[in-house]
Design an enzyme around this catalytic site. Structure first.
Site, PDB file in Angstrom:
ATOM      1  N   GLU A 125       0.853  -1.186   0.000  1.00  0.00           N
ATOM      2  CA  GLU A 125       0.000   0.000   0.000  1.00  0.00           C
ATOM      3  C   GLU A 125       0.896   1.246   0.000  1.00  0.00           C
ATOM      4  O   GLU A 125       1.865   1.281   0.753  1.00  0.00           O
ATOM      5  CB  GLU A 125      -0.901   0.040   1.227  1.00  0.00           C
ATOM      6  CG  GLU A 125      -1.938   1.141   1.108  1.00  0.00           C
ATOM      7  CD  GLU A 125      -2.906   1.197   2.298  1.00  0.00           C
ATOM      8  OE1 GLU A 125      -2.764   0.395   3.236  1.00  0.00           O
ATOM      9  OE2 GLU A 125      -3.778   2.056   2.266  1.00  0.00           O
ATOM     10  N   GLY A 265       3.545   2.366  10.971  1.00  0.00           N
ATOM     11  CA  GLY A 265       3.270   1.538  12.150  1.00  0.00           C
ATOM     12  C   GLY A 265       3.026   0.088  11.807  1.00  0.00           C
ATOM     13  O   GLY A 265       3.656  -0.811  12.356  1.00  0.00           O
ATOM     14  N   GLU A 268      -2.267  -3.787   7.106  1.00  0.00           N
ATOM     15  CA  GLU A 268      -3.375  -4.725   7.312  1.00  0.00           C
ATOM     16  C   GLU A 268      -3.511  -5.811   6.240  1.00  0.00           C
ATOM     17  O   GLU A 268      -4.621  -6.313   6.016  1.00  0.00           O
ATOM     18  CB  GLU A 268      -4.676  -3.927   7.390  1.00  0.00           C
ATOM     19  CG  GLU A 268      -5.159  -3.297   6.053  1.00  0.00           C
ATOM     20  CD  GLU A 268      -4.749  -1.839   5.851  1.00  0.00           C
ATOM     21  OE1 GLU A 268      -3.756  -1.407   6.459  1.00  0.00           O
ATOM     22  OE2 GLU A 268      -5.423  -1.149   5.071  1.00  0.00           O
ATOM     23  N   ASN A 269      -2.432  -6.222   5.555  1.00  0.00           N
ATOM     24  CA  ASN A 269      -2.517  -7.251   4.511  1.00  0.00           C
ATOM     25  C   ASN A 269      -3.433  -8.390   4.947  1.00  0.00           C
ATOM     26  O   ASN A 269      -3.372  -8.842   6.088  1.00  0.00           O
ATOM     27  CB  ASN A 269      -1.134  -7.844   4.250  1.00  0.00           C
ATOM     28  CG  ASN A 269      -0.072  -6.788   4.168  1.00  0.00           C
ATOM     29  OD1 ASN A 269      -0.137  -5.913   3.322  1.00  0.00           O
ATOM     30  ND2 ASN A 269       0.888  -6.836   5.085  1.00  0.00           N
ATOM     31  N   GLU A 302      -5.396  -2.547  12.791  1.00  0.00           N
ATOM     32  CA  GLU A 302      -5.129  -3.423  11.637  1.00  0.00           C
ATOM     33  C   GLU A 302      -6.153  -4.555  11.583  1.00  0.00           C
ATOM     34  O   GLU A 302      -6.619  -4.932  10.510  1.00  0.00           O
ATOM     35  CB  GLU A 302      -3.705  -3.991  11.682  1.00  0.00           C
ATOM     36  CG  GLU A 302      -2.588  -2.950  11.792  1.00  0.00           C
ATOM     37  CD  GLU A 302      -2.701  -1.781  10.837  1.00  0.00           C
ATOM     38  OE1 GLU A 302      -3.228  -1.948   9.727  1.00  0.00           O
ATOM     39  OE2 GLU A 302      -2.269  -0.668  11.221  1.00  0.00           O
TER      40      GLU A 302
HETATM   41  N1  B3K Z   1      -2.901   1.085   5.653  1.00  0.00           N
HETATM   42  C1  B3K Z   1      -1.612   1.231   6.254  1.00  0.00           C
HETATM   43  C2  B3K Z   1      -0.890   2.462   5.829  1.00  0.00           C
HETATM   44  C3  B3K Z   1      -0.222   2.372   4.530  1.00  0.00           C
HETATM   45  C4  B3K Z   1       0.638   3.582   4.283  1.00  0.00           C
HETATM   46  C5  B3K Z   1       1.233   3.582   2.939  1.00  0.00           C
HETATM   47  N2  B3K Z   1       2.194   4.642   2.768  1.00  0.00           N
HETATM   48  C6  B3K Z   1      -1.682   1.181   7.748  1.00  0.00           C
HETATM   49  C7  B3K Z   1      -2.974   1.536   8.330  1.00  0.00           C
HETATM   50  O1  B3K Z   1      -3.501   2.626   8.215  1.00  0.00           O
HETATM   51  O2  B3K Z   1      -3.560   0.684   8.935  1.00  0.00           O
HETATM   52 ZN    ZN Z   2      -5.434   2.044   8.699  1.00  0.00          ZN
END
Ligand code: B3K
Ligand code: ZN
Length: 873
Positions: A125, A265, A268-269, A302
């Site tokens: 992401e 941080g 969430e794959n 997540e």
């Molecule tokens: N979705 C990811 C963040 C991705 C950031 C990409 N530069 C973490 C989160 O918000 O849960």
């Molecule tokens: Zn998020």
């Protein structure tokens, strides 16, 4: 950067649905440090009328072969650029097999497939998948993934991907092939692959419908003892999402991997979260109470994405707040249900006040649903996340828990398995709550800027009538000039002059719904002039002003029934007087402030965690935001003077608080945490006083502490109290923890935020410290991030050395990790309210940065926006 290659913006208004969709994707990844081979077999299906042209995104890889429907294409049969592979075909359903080669060990951007320590790991992401293979790398293309990982099992005992592991076979050449299959169609940004040698903490969770889910937490060898808290947090998250939102987990396994090299941080794959080790690992010796709370909330965040983000995803990246604002709201509610509601609210509002308001007032201002983007990674912002969550919170308060949950249920029923928009979300909320009209409310998605809401009040004693006039103005922002009136719910409460709640029309709490530029609210049969508390619990993300007298403010601070609002009112009182001291060197702070705070501290019913917050003086960025043209030195001096006034005035009380809340053996629970917070806030404030005992108190706490919360609090207090004491304690700490990167980050942070003239020289020396490396984002944030964000006196030095230093680092980081550099630049572009001389230095430095060869899109977007808006002319 030459003009011909200037990066260009993408616009929300230009969105077009993809002509081709994907049914299945089968990836085979042959692990190798420098020559990882990736074969992707994808079934493309034409789903719309349009050109028979397939435009695949792809960057920074070597294309080895393309096979269309089983036939290898020659170079004339496709077009290859730095960013795309374009294939024209008359077929409307076909398999495309692409073989590429990538170099994970040299991927310092930490996007795509890279090596973190000894392990392979991915971050896709927003647009990292295109660094792995050529594909339709956009969130509205959902496909079922099968992933084969081929590698040496003795080096990589754990080879992981999304979904369920369906096969593991030993190959003839001594390698092993592990196959994973994810039954849920997903966009490429949720793909993950990890391979490494880890310790594993295993557990399980039985869902409400009785399915057993295996849970596994992978950490670096030797770190198992720091894993249990994250595992407990995961199980709490799973139970909470079932009980509060009725949402259950959907796969048979949920994995979390902690890695040391990570840009943010966590991620969430699907079924395979990858976490920054900082957001997973904790024990009482090495982590603070704040770390524990952060871990709990990120693990929750997540996990909650599994529904709000993964099962229902975003149509395009402009809709990012659809998943992030909503998921932040959900993780906030999780933390609030588990811990102190008021304390959580205070922390949330601090983020809004000190970061989001500044973003909205600066060159990167954008609505929670941005309309144009150059580099998507630049839009993972406090606006999209935290203001996004505030917008969801307003919806929740307008509709109530029941109405909101009815809307959520309809949203899930309608859109499960699809990529949708913020409009779809609001439509579901609207259709489930037809008694409300959300038409005006939707403007929060497209209008940027912080509204200023002002209140005036008139009490007509003869007719016992109270009139409240509210007005709103949103100033033009860098991205948008014309502003309209928003729907702003203003939670309001009335108290009588003795501080008792005062019922008007049967209740003392009212929501004043401001929906126009100006509006009047009238109340009849009001027996006496009330004390009125506005915007309680921060009911809308606005700057609220009402001209309170000191007497009204101090009375309200005592009277308030909302702990959050008591803190908020105390902040208003502090800010008011700090501002008076900024404009008058000889200003004498009224002792009524001390009497008021002493009274709150003495209240039996007071929550010590909240009282602790009352002992903290508003931060520099909150104060800076109060000014259009700020005198940085005067603000810092007034802030310091006010802190010393509180510290000396409350010294006896503070000493008593410290004695009454003496440390006992560490335990992590709400009561113990509140007690530590109260004592440590008292110690910190006392360190600004002239009290002779405080150095002993600090040393004593440091040397007898059995936990990181108290040790770190002692060090912080030491840094204000006395340089030689600070040096001694810091040397002891360094000696004890060197080699433990997460703990040494705390030490680096303290070094960088130490308000000493020599701090820059010290930081330069620390660059060659054995615990520092420029390649690791956590180290960079600890050292440079803390200097730029938490050391205002040194960062904003008049001689410009702070700005120059940060620019030097950004130029270095531009080559290594553009995402990290673009995060670090924030304090150098939020400079609109600095004085002219400082702005001039910043302009010079940003111009130097702008002229850097190979400037990344990430930095380019921010630097040019700042030079063209804030620093234009
Ligand atoms: N979705 C990811 C963040 C991705 C950031 C990409 N530069 C973490 C989160 O918000 O849960
Ligand atoms: Zn998020």
């Amino acid at each position: 950067m030459s003009n011909s290659s200037l990066p260009s913006a993408q616009y929300l208004k230009d969105y077009q649905a993809p002509v081709f969709g994907v049914d299945t994707i089968e990836l085979t990844v042959f692990l190798d440090d420098h020559k990882t081979k990736v074969i992707s077999k994808v079934r493309y299906l034409k789903q719309l009328e349009g050109e028979q042209v397939l435009r695949l995104n792809g960057e920074q890889q070597t294309l080895l072969e393309v096979k269309l429907a089983g036939v290898t294409l020659n170079a004339e049969q496709y077009q290859l650029t730095d960013e795309e592979l374009v294939i024209t075909t008359h077929l409307s359903e076909f398999e495309l097999e692409i073989t590429t080669e990538i170099d994970p060990a040299n991927n310092s951007s930490l996007e795509g497939l890279y090596k973190s320590g000894g392990a392979f790991c991915t971050q896709c992401e927003a647009q990292g998948f295109r660094k792995i293979t050529y594909y339709l790398d956009r969130p509205d293309v959902l496909a079922k993934y099968t992933t084969h990982i081929i590698g040496n099992k003795s080096i990589y005992p754990h080879m992981l991907s999304n979904g369920n592991k369906i096969e593991e076979v030993a190959l003839d050449d001594g390698l092993t092939k592990v196959t994973w299959q994810d039954p849920y169609p997903k966009p490429s940004y949720l793909f993950a692959l990890v391979a490494g040698d880890f310790d594993v903490l295993e557990d399980n969770f039985t869902t409400a419908s009785g399915r057993k889910v295996d849970l596994a937490l992978f950490v670096d060898k030797g770190n198992l003892s720091r894993a249990p808290f994250a595992m407990e947090s995961l199980k709490k998250s799973m139970a909470w999402d079932e009980s509060r939102f009725g949402l259950e987990y959907d796969l048979d396994i949920y994995m979390i991997v902690a890695v040391d090299f990570f840009n943010m941080g966590a991620m969430e794959n699907k079924g395979l979260n990858v976490f920054n080790s900082k957001c997973v690992l904790a024990d009482s010796k090495s982590a603070t109470d704040a770390d524990y709370l952060m871990i709990e909330s990120i693990v929750g965040h997540e996990y909650f994405h599994n529904w709000t983000g993964n099962r229902i995803t975003c149509r395009d990246w402009f809709q990012l707040s659809l998943k992030e604002g909503l998921t932040v709201f959900r993780d906030q509610e999780f933390s609030m249900d588990l811990g102190s509601r008021a304390h959580n609210r205070i922390e949330q509002v601090k983020v809004m006040r000190s970061h989001q308001f500044a973003e909205d007032a600066g060159p990167m201002s954008h609505p929670i649903r941005p309309e144009s983007v150059i580099e998507m990674n630049n839009f993972y912002t406090v606006t999209v996340y935290d203001k996004g969550a505030e917008v969801i919170r307003m919806l929740h308060s307008i509709l109530g828990e029941q109405g909101f949950q009815a809307g959520m249920k309809l949203y899930v029923e309608r859109h499960d398995g699809h990529a949708v928009t913020c409009d779809d979300f609001v439509a579901a909320m609207q259709d489930a709550n037809t008694e409300h009209d959300l038409t005006l409310f939707k403007l929060w998605y497209s209008q940027s800027g912080t509204p200023n809401v002002n209140a005036n009040m008139h009490y007509d004693k003869a007719n016992k009538k109270l009139t409240i006039k509210l007005s709103q103005v949103t100033a033009p922002t860098a991205d948008q000039v014309d502003k309209k009136a928003l729907h702003i719910p203003v939670n309001t409460a009335f108290f009588d002059q003795s501080g008792q709640p005062m019922n008007l029309g049967g209740q003392y709490q009212h929501v004043l719904n401001l929906t126009a530029n100006e509006q009047t609210f009238e109340f009849e049969s009001v027996e006496e002039q009330p004390l009125v508390s506005f915007l309680r619990d921060f009911s809308a993300p606005v700057q609220f002003s009402f001209d309170y007298s000191d007497e009204e403010l101090t009375k309200l601070i005592i009277a308030e029934t909302s702990d959050y609002t008591r803190w908020e009112l105390a902040q208003q009182l502090y800010i008011k007087h700090i501002k008076l001291a900024v404009s008058n060197n000889d200003y004498v702070f009224p002792t009524a402030i001390l009497t008021c705070i002493e009274q709150v501290i003495g209240k039996d019913s007071a929550d010590p965690q909240i009282t602790a917050e009352l002992l903290k003086v508003p931060g520099f960025s909150t104060l800076l935001a109060e000014y259009k043209h700020a005198d940085v030195d005067a603000i810092l001096a007034a802030q310091d003077k006010f802190t010393r006034f509180l510290a000396n005035g409350l010294a006896n009380k503070l000493t008593k608080v410290i004695a009454e809340n003496a440390p006992s053996e560490y335990i992590f629970n709400a009561t113990a945490m509140a007690k530590r917070a109260f004592r440590n806030a008292a110690l910190n404030l006392l360190s600004y006083s002239d009290d002779k005992q405080v150095a002993d108190l600090i040393s004593n706490q440091y040397y007898h502490s059995d936990n990181m919360t108290d040790s770190l609090a002692a060090l912080k207090a030491g840094s204000t109290k006395d340089d030689s004491l600070f040096k001694t304690l810091m040397a002891d700490f360094e000696n004890k923890w060197t080699g433990d990167p997460l703990v040494m980050d705390k030490w680096l942070a303290l070094c960088a935020s130490h308000e000493h003239q020599d701090v820059l020289a010290n930081i330069l020396e620390l660059e060659s410290h054995r615990d520092f490396t420029l390649d690791n984002p956590n180290r960079v944030r600890a050292l440079y991030g803390n200097f730029a964000m938490n050391n205002p006196a040194q960062f904003h030095r008049k001689d410009g050395a702070g700005y120059r230093f940060l620019t030097d680092k950004l130029i270095q980081l531009n080559e290594i990790n553009p995402q990290v550099a673009a995060r670090l630049i924030t304090p150098l572009i939020q400079v609109g309210n600095l004085d002219g001389a400082r702005k001039l230095v910043v302009k010079k430095e940003l111009t130097r940065l702008n002229n850097t060869p190979n400037l990344s899109k990430d930095l380019f977007e921010k630097v040019t926006k700042c030079l063209e808006t804030t620093l234009a002319g």
